[in-house]
Design a protein around this motif. Sequence first.
Motif, PDB file in Angstrom:
ATOM      1  N   VAL A  50       0.839  -1.202   0.000  1.00 31.34           N
ATOM      2  CA  VAL A  50       0.000   0.000   0.000  1.00 31.34           C
ATOM      3  C   VAL A  50       0.875   1.254   0.000  1.00 31.34           C
ATOM      4  O   VAL A  50       0.608   2.220  -0.713  1.00 31.34           O
ATOM      5  N   TYR A  51       1.934   1.252   0.779  1.00 31.80           N
ATOM      6  CA  TYR A  51       2.829   2.399   0.829  1.00 31.80           C
ATOM      7  C   TYR A  51       3.489   2.630  -0.533  1.00 31.80           C
ATOM      8  O   TYR A  51       3.595   3.776  -0.990  1.00 31.80           O
ATOM      9  N   LEU A  52       3.928   1.567  -1.183  1.00 30.25           N
ATOM     10  CA  LEU A  52       4.565   1.728  -2.495  1.00 30.25           C
ATOM     11  C   LEU A  52       3.588   2.274  -3.538  1.00 30.25           C
ATOM     12  O   LEU A  52       3.963   3.135  -4.337  1.00 30.25           O
ATOM     13  N   PHE A  53       2.355   1.796  -3.536  1.00 27.88           N
ATOM     14  CA  PHE A  53       1.360   2.340  -4.466  1.00 27.88           C
ATOM     15  C   PHE A  53       1.057   3.802  -4.146  1.00 27.88           C
ATOM     16  O   PHE A  53       0.894   4.616  -5.050  1.00 27.88           O
ATOM     17  N   TYR A  54       0.984   4.157  -2.885  1.00 32.01           N
ATOM     18  CA  TYR A  54       0.746   5.534  -2.488  1.00 32.01           C
ATOM     19  C   TYR A  54       1.890   6.433  -2.924  1.00 32.01           C
ATOM     20  O   TYR A  54       1.690   7.531  -3.428  1.00 32.01           O
ATOM     21  N   ARG A  55       3.108   5.944  -2.745  1.00 34.01           N
ATOM     22  CA  ARG A  55       4.286   6.737  -3.105  1.00 34.01           C
ATOM     23  C   ARG A  55       4.371   6.960  -4.605  1.00 34.01           C
ATOM     24  O   ARG A  55       4.773   8.033  -5.049  1.00 34.01           O
ATOM     25  N   GLN A  56       3.996   5.960  -5.407  1.00 31.32           N
ATOM     26  CA  GLN A  56       4.039   6.110  -6.866  1.00 31.32           C
ATOM     27  C   GLN A  56       2.960   7.055  -7.360  1.00 31.32           C
ATOM     28  O   GLN A  56       3.115   7.670  -8.403  1.00 31.32           O
ATOM     29  N   SER A  57       1.866   7.184  -6.637  1.00 36.16           N
ATOM     30  CA  SER A  57       0.778   8.034  -7.107  1.00 36.16           C
ATOM     31  C   SER A  57       1.018   9.512  -6.852  1.00 36.16           C
ATOM     32  O   SER A  57       0.287  10.349  -7.337  1.00 36.16           O
TER      33      SER A  57
END
Length: 58
Positions: A50-57
């Motif tokens: 979830v953190y990685l998807f948030y960071r990419q967005s």
Amino acid sequence: MPDQNPQSDIDRKIEFARIFMRKDRPLPKRGCSWAFFIGLGLLTVGLIVVYLFYRQSL
């Protein structure tokens, strides 16, 4: 029809409360089970994803 005996109502409530008492459902004697660690690992992996998807967005 008269109400039930108040003492039986109290006894029933106490009996229901015993379900939630810790001594009726003791913890394992040898620490945490392997299922706990699997669940903890899955939760950690989920948070990382979830953190990685948030960071990419951003």
